[in-house]
Enzyme design. Sequence first.
Site, PDB file in Angstrom:
ATOM      1  N   PRO A 129       0.823  -1.219   0.000  1.00  0.00           N
ATOM      2  CA  PRO A 129       0.000   0.000   0.000  1.00  0.00           C
ATOM      3  C   PRO A 129       0.857   1.270   0.000  1.00  0.00           C
ATOM      4  O   PRO A 129       0.499   2.258  -0.616  1.00  0.00           O
ATOM      5  CB  PRO A 129      -0.801  -0.085   1.307  1.00  0.00           C
ATOM      6  CG  PRO A 129      -0.663  -1.478   1.799  1.00  0.00           C
ATOM      7  CD  PRO A 129       0.509  -2.114   1.125  1.00  0.00           C
ATOM      8  N   THR A 159      -2.675  -9.458  -8.795  1.00  0.00           N
ATOM      9  CA  THR A 159      -3.484 -10.115  -9.835  1.00  0.00           C
ATOM     10  C   THR A 159      -3.809 -11.550  -9.432  1.00  0.00           C
ATOM     11  O   THR A 159      -2.911 -12.289  -9.011  1.00  0.00           O
ATOM     12  CB  THR A 159      -2.722 -10.093 -11.186  1.00  0.00           C
ATOM     13  OG1 THR A 159      -2.469  -8.744 -11.526  1.00  0.00           O
ATOM     14  CG2 THR A 159      -3.534 -10.763 -12.298  1.00  0.00           C
ATOM     15  N   PHE A 339     -13.334   6.826 -34.793  1.00  0.00           N
ATOM     16  CA  PHE A 339     -14.738   6.426 -34.609  1.00  0.00           C
ATOM     17  C   PHE A 339     -15.629   7.633 -34.289  1.00  0.00           C
ATOM     18  O   PHE A 339     -16.853   7.520 -34.327  1.00  0.00           O
ATOM     19  CB  PHE A 339     -14.866   5.417 -33.454  1.00  0.00           C
ATOM     20  CG  PHE A 339     -14.673   3.975 -33.851  1.00  0.00           C
ATOM     21  CD1 PHE A 339     -13.406   3.471 -34.119  1.00  0.00           C
ATOM     22  CD2 PHE A 339     -15.751   3.098 -33.920  1.00  0.00           C
ATOM     23  CE1 PHE A 339     -13.226   2.136 -34.461  1.00  0.00           C
ATOM     24  CE2 PHE A 339     -15.579   1.757 -34.260  1.00  0.00           C
ATOM     25  CZ  PHE A 339     -14.307   1.287 -34.529  1.00  0.00           C
ATOM     26  N   GLU A 364       3.734  -3.624 -13.542  1.00  0.00           N
ATOM     27  CA  GLU A 364       5.093  -4.189 -13.746  1.00  0.00           C
ATOM     28  C   GLU A 364       6.144  -3.082 -13.901  1.00  0.00           C
ATOM     29  O   GLU A 364       7.072  -3.174 -14.706  1.00  0.00           O
ATOM     30  CB  GLU A 364       5.098  -5.200 -14.882  1.00  0.00           C
ATOM     31  CG  GLU A 364       4.291  -6.400 -14.435  1.00  0.00           C
ATOM     32  CD  GLU A 364       4.550  -7.687 -15.145  1.00  0.00           C
ATOM     33  OE1 GLU A 364       5.688  -7.940 -15.550  1.00  0.00           O
ATOM     34  OE2 GLU A 364       3.591  -8.461 -15.261  1.00  0.00           O
ATOM     35  N   GLY A 365       5.950  -2.050 -13.073  1.00  0.00           N
ATOM     36  CA  GLY A 365       6.875  -0.922 -13.069  1.00  0.00           C
ATOM     37  C   GLY A 365       6.308   0.213 -13.894  1.00  0.00           C
ATOM     38  O   GLY A 365       6.132   0.072 -15.105  1.00  0.00           O
TER      39      GLY A 365
HETATM   40  N1  COS Z   1      18.969  -6.993 -12.118  1.00  0.00           N
HETATM   41  C1  COS Z   1      19.865  -7.373 -11.168  1.00  0.00           C
HETATM   42  N2  COS Z   1      20.213  -6.572 -10.128  1.00  0.00           N
HETATM   43  C2  COS Z   1      19.617  -5.377 -10.049  1.00  0.00           C
HETATM   44  C3  COS Z   1      18.679  -4.916 -11.004  1.00  0.00           C
HETATM   45  C4  COS Z   1      18.369  -5.789 -12.071  1.00  0.00           C
HETATM   46  N3  COS Z   1      17.499  -5.442 -13.023  1.00  0.00           N
HETATM   47  N4  COS Z   1      18.261  -3.692 -10.665  1.00  0.00           N
HETATM   48  C5  COS Z   1      18.910  -3.356  -9.532  1.00  0.00           C
HETATM   49  N5  COS Z   1      19.756  -4.378  -9.177  1.00  0.00           N
HETATM   50  C6  COS Z   1      20.648  -4.433  -8.041  1.00  0.00           C
HETATM   51  C7  COS Z   1      21.629  -3.245  -8.062  1.00  0.00           C
HETATM   52  O1  COS Z   1      22.768  -3.543  -8.836  1.00  0.00           O
HETATM   53  C8  COS Z   1      21.978  -3.109  -6.588  1.00  0.00           C
HETATM   54  O2  COS Z   1      22.872  -4.141  -6.251  1.00  0.00           O
HETATM   55  P1  COS Z   1      24.056  -3.988  -5.149  1.00  0.00           P
HETATM   56  O3  COS Z   1      23.426  -4.069  -3.806  1.00  0.00           O
HETATM   57  O4  COS Z   1      24.941  -5.171  -5.410  1.00  0.00           O
HETATM   58  O5  COS Z   1      24.716  -2.677  -5.407  1.00  0.00           O
HETATM   59  C9  COS Z   1      20.653  -3.442  -5.909  1.00  0.00           C
HETATM   60  O6  COS Z   1      19.917  -4.273  -6.824  1.00  0.00           O
HETATM   61  C10 COS Z   1      19.829  -2.218  -5.562  1.00  0.00           C
HETATM   62  O7  COS Z   1      19.616  -1.505  -6.756  1.00  0.00           O
HETATM   63  P2  COS Z   1      19.146   0.015  -6.794  1.00  0.00           P
HETATM   64  O8  COS Z   1      19.997   0.804  -5.844  1.00  0.00           O
HETATM   65  O9  COS Z   1      19.095   0.433  -8.227  1.00  0.00           O
HETATM   66  O10 COS Z   1      17.679  -0.102  -6.182  1.00  0.00           O
HETATM   67  P3  COS Z   1      16.566   0.977  -5.929  1.00  0.00           P
HETATM   68  O11 COS Z   1      16.055   0.804  -4.560  1.00  0.00           O
HETATM   69  O12 COS Z   1      17.064   2.329  -6.347  1.00  0.00           O
HETATM   70  O13 COS Z   1      15.383   0.516  -6.902  1.00  0.00           O
HETATM   71  C11 COS Z   1      14.162   0.327  -8.976  1.00  0.00           C
HETATM   72  C12 COS Z   1      15.534   0.324  -8.253  1.00  0.00           C
HETATM   73  C13 COS Z   1      13.407   1.625  -8.792  1.00  0.00           C
HETATM   74  C14 COS Z   1      14.519   0.143 -10.447  1.00  0.00           C
HETATM   75  C15 COS Z   1      13.320  -0.887  -8.482  1.00  0.00           C
HETATM   76  O14 COS Z   1      12.885  -0.704  -7.158  1.00  0.00           O
HETATM   77  C16 COS Z   1      12.118  -1.139  -9.366  1.00  0.00           C
HETATM   78  O15 COS Z   1      12.224  -1.782 -10.426  1.00  0.00           O
HETATM   79  N6  COS Z   1      10.908  -0.671  -8.963  1.00  0.00           N
HETATM   80  C17 COS Z   1       9.679  -0.951  -9.675  1.00  0.00           C
HETATM   81  C18 COS Z   1       9.109  -2.204  -9.180  1.00  0.00           C
HETATM   82  C19 COS Z   1       7.984  -2.711 -10.018  1.00  0.00           C
HETATM   83  O16 COS Z   1       8.146  -2.978 -11.197  1.00  0.00           O
HETATM   84  N7  COS Z   1       6.835  -2.871  -9.389  1.00  0.00           N
HETATM   85  C20 COS Z   1       5.701  -3.435 -10.035  1.00  0.00           C
HETATM   86  C21 COS Z   1       5.224  -4.569  -9.220  1.00  0.00           C
HETATM   87  S1  COS Z   1       4.969  -6.022 -10.081  1.00  0.00           S
HETATM   88  S2  COS Z   1       3.225  -5.824 -10.932  1.00  0.00           S
END
Ligand code: COS
Length: 383
Positions: A129, A159, A339, A364-365
């Site tokens: 949330p 989902t 349309f 999914e982000g």
């Molecule tokens: N693959 C592998 N490792 C990854 C990665 C990836 N795609 N993205 C980040 N990492 C790793 C980083 O390298 C870092 O590793 P180290 O601890 O070794 O340095 C660690 O994970 C943390 O990465 P980062 O600092 O970039 O994390 P953040 O907290 O800044 O978050 C985002 C990154 C915003 C990209 C992430 O939280 C995200 O994708 N959020 C969206 C989530 C989402 O899609 N939600 C939808 C839900 S599912 S319907």
Amino acid sequence: MPIDFELSAEQKELQELARRFARDVMAPRAAAADRSGEFPEDVYREAWKLGLMNLNVATEYGGSGLGELDQCLITEELAAACGGMTTSISANCLALQPINIAGTSDQKERFLKPFCSDYHLASFALTEPGGGSDVAGMKTTIRREGDEYVVNGEKVFITNAPHASLYTLFATLDPALRHKGVTALVVPRNTPGITPGKDEDKMGHRASSTSSLTFENVRVPVANRLGAEGEGFKIAMNTLDSTRTPIGALATGIARAALDHAAKYSLQRTSFGKPIAEHQAIAIKLADMAQKVDAARLLVWRSAWLADQGKPVPLESSIAKCFASDIAMEVCNEAIQVFGGYGYMREYPVEKLLRDAKLTQIYEGSNEIQRLVIAKELLKRVA
Ligand code: COS
């Protein structure tokens, strides 16, 4: 392998199977399910019987063991008939991917096999949330007690949650550890203490079910943990890297459907004495829509192709998902314009497509997160 846009005979068969299922089973139910918000589980069972679910489960565990490009071909076909049903059908791929990525062979036997021998749904429980984008900031906690973890917290926008028999859950050992505390667990639905919330009344994707999930002192065996403690963040990121491209395919399918409807309508509808397709204002719109759909599909195929070569695709999957979902909104919007007033009416199919397209920019982000990932990867490559 050289770049080749020709699909194999097997891929054409898969595409045709999905196209027929979409046309004959999904499309006739789409408008009614959208209106009522019903969860057409018989359609999902039928998809399972035909092998259109659990596409990413290896043949060793009874799945179809398909590649990402195969998944994208199928997803685009299904989504052209109904985005909501496609979301529910493909949610198993998202939920089971952490097990594919990080499960031991024993866990794969226990958790993946039942999905291939019978119809079941699974849910990916990550979002909370307080925020979906900041995964490392999650608040759902796990505490180890002997050979069990005790889970407490709440997930939202999950989902298929009330219909699923299994959850892949992400929770933290301690929120202060940020991403280093996130741990992945496989949690059977019948574990005491799990309560799914009410079905959300959504703007689109109304044939799919979305709800919250509350965990109250839920005891999960340590044997159900995927990877090591603290590895959950990377498992979630790797999962999303491989599922964002199929979301791009889903968005492309919605956009393609909008273009098809608009093109057909433009040949039937007349104004000023001729079909509106013969007015340049409409023809130019259709041409722009067609370019966008093609570009989205190519980005999806590139990302899927790279993933199938075993390449990491955080950049390419984010580009595919972000571009395809943005153009899906634009193309659906233009389809409504073609349309005219009828496009705004529920009696015609295009307003549903716009409502369905919207979610692809969010789930999914969000596309803002995709742009951050794209910029980060880009800057890494030039630094
Ligand atoms: N693959 C592998 N490792 C990854 C990665 C990836 N795609 N993205 C980040 N990492 C790793 C980083 O390298 C870092 O590793 P180290 O601890 O070794 O340095 C660690 O994970 C943390 O990465 P980062 O600092 O970039 O994390 P953040 O907290 O800044 O978050 C985002 C990154 C915003 C990209 C992430 O939280 C995200 O994708 N959020 C969206 C989530 C989402 O899609 N939600 C939808 C839900 S599912 S319907």
